[in-house]
Write an enzyme that holds these catalytic residues in place. Structure first.
Site, PDB file in Angstrom:
ATOM      1  N   LYS A  40       0.858  -1.401  -0.139  1.00 33.79           N
ATOM      2  CA  LYS A  40       0.009   0.026   0.090  1.00 33.79           C
ATOM      3  C   LYS A  40       0.881   1.174  -0.076  1.00 33.79           C
ATOM      4  CE  LYS A  40      -4.386  -1.799   1.411  1.00 33.79           C
ATOM      5  NZ  LYS A  40      -5.334  -1.826   2.285  1.00 33.79           N
ATOM      6  N   LYS A  98      -5.767 -10.907  -7.869  1.00 38.69           N
ATOM      7  CA  LYS A  98      -7.080 -11.215  -7.105  1.00 38.69           C
ATOM      8  C   LYS A  98      -8.290 -10.092  -7.306  1.00 38.69           C
ATOM      9  CE  LYS A  98      -6.225  -8.936  -2.601  1.00 38.69           C
ATOM     10  NZ  LYS A  98      -6.173  -8.974  -1.226  1.00 38.69           N
ATOM     11  N   LYS A 137     -11.806  -5.225  -3.845  1.00 44.85           N
ATOM     12  CA  LYS A 137     -12.541  -4.129  -3.896  1.00 44.85           C
ATOM     13  C   LYS A 137     -11.678  -2.779  -4.131  1.00 44.85           C
ATOM     14  CE  LYS A 137     -13.311  -5.211   0.930  1.00 44.85           C
ATOM     15  NZ  LYS A 137     -14.158  -5.772   1.868  1.00 44.85           N
TER      16      LYS A 137
END
Ligand code: TYM
Length: 330
Positions: free
Chosen positions: A112, A193, A196
């Site tokens: 991230k 993958k 969201k």
């Protein structure tokens, strides 16, 4: 009855089929055999800045989706993480057991921050709060998708470290990860993958999406230039992903699903997968409408789930406080 626990972040208005197949389906299965605790990880969601009204809505929607997906709140405790304040407290104890370097090596934080996300300290200590969530309930198993494996590993390390330093007090949990469905892939990018945060709308199957749109996304899923329907994750990730989705939802072994398409093409596969998904989703969506129509009832379920969870959490925290040397409050 041995305990299990798992959670999901309320970071969107709809779970996607990866959350469902990778985790929720197993939550539902395991609640028969275990004393189950399922929670909305609202504290974890604070690591992503969100409008308070949106967070409140998503928290309810996420809890409702657990129930619409088959979690029975009469049997399993369904609650909000923030309602059991012991989570934050045990999280602090876990922070104090974790090396700075150890936390810096966690891939979620590294990924991230590498993507330029403006990280806060909460994101850095995310895994330690998650360890607290799990260790609080003496969970024997934690049903999650593959992406949570590293978090389970640090949880196990922390439990063992605590036990070594302060004497046996915490159960070392096992991940419960079902190999085939633990990593549902993005429809448009079947080597990544379904997520969201990173998938495009066309790459996702959202459980709350209009069924016609879901079918359309499935029909336009990326496959490969070959024509044979075969389960082969390495060489045919797109086709294999569709086969897995079909397999779990239809309750048919993946090889058997693949065999049923012998002599047929990708068009047939996509059409049938779309049918299977839409058939599974319709009752789910209907149940969601009912649940969201009665917010008071949903809040009552969350309150009674928190009450059950708190009983276990208070006992664990009393034990932990004593072991680490915090004086009793009274
Ligand atoms: P979250 O909210 O990102 O995801 C919820 C669950 O869905 C699984 N999952 C997938 N499974 C298969 N294929 C996919 N494409 C896919 N995407 C997501 C996740 O593995 C997860 O099981 N850190 C957790 C929340 C959490 C938690 C916990 C979980 C907080 N504390 C304690 C277990 C125990 C998370 O962010 O999940």
């Amino acid at each position: 009855q041995p305990r299990i626990l798992s959670g999901m972040q309320p970071t969107s208005d709809s779970l996607h089929i990866g959350n469902y197949l990778g985790a929720l389906v197993n939550w539902v299965k395991l609640q028969d055999e275990f004393d189950a605790y399922y929670f909305v990880a609202d504290l974890h969601a604070l690591t992503v800045p969100t409008d308070p009204e949106v967070l409140r809505r998503r928290t309810r929607v996420t809890a409702a989706q657990f129930i619409a997906g088959g979690v029975d709140p009469e049997r399993s405790a369904v609650f909000c993480q923030s309602h059991v304040t012991e989570h934050a407290e045990l999280g602090w104890v876990m922070n104090c057991l974790t090396g700075f370097g150890e936390a810096s090596r966690m891939t979620q934080f590294k990924d991230k921050t590498a993507k330029g996300q403006n990280a806060n300290v909460g994101l850095f200590t995310y895994p330690m709060l998650m360890a607290a969530d799990i260790l609080m309930y003496d969970a024997a198993y934690v049903p999650v998708g593959e992406d949570q494996r590293q978090h389970l590993e640090i949880t196990r390390d922390l439990a063992e470290r605590f036990n070594t330093r302060f004497g046996e007090a915490l159960v070392v949990p096992e991940p419960y990860i079902v190999k085939e469905s633990a990593k549902v892939m993005d429809l448009q990018e079947p080597t990544a993958k379904m997520s969201k945060t990173t998938s495009s709308p066309k790459g996702l199957i959202d459980l709350m999406e209009d069924p016609a749109k879901i079918a359309k996304n499935i029909r336009s899923a990326v496959t490969d230039t070959d024509t044979e329907v075969r389960y082969d994750v390495e060489n045919k990730p797109g086709v294999s992903n569709l086969l897995v989705i079909h397999s779990v939802l239809s309750g048919t072994p993946v090889q058997q699903v693949a065999d049923s398409f012998a002599g047929k093409g990708y068009g047939d596969l996509k059409k049938e997968v779309a049918d299977v998904v839409v058939t599974a989703i319709e009752p789910f969506q209907k149940r969601m409408t009912e649940l969201l129509d009665d917010e008071a009832e949903l809040d009552r379920i969350l309150a009674s789930g928190a009450e059950r969870a708190r009983e276990v959490a208070q006992a664990t925290m009393a034990r932990v406080r004593d072991r680490v040397g915090l004086l009793p409050a009274a």
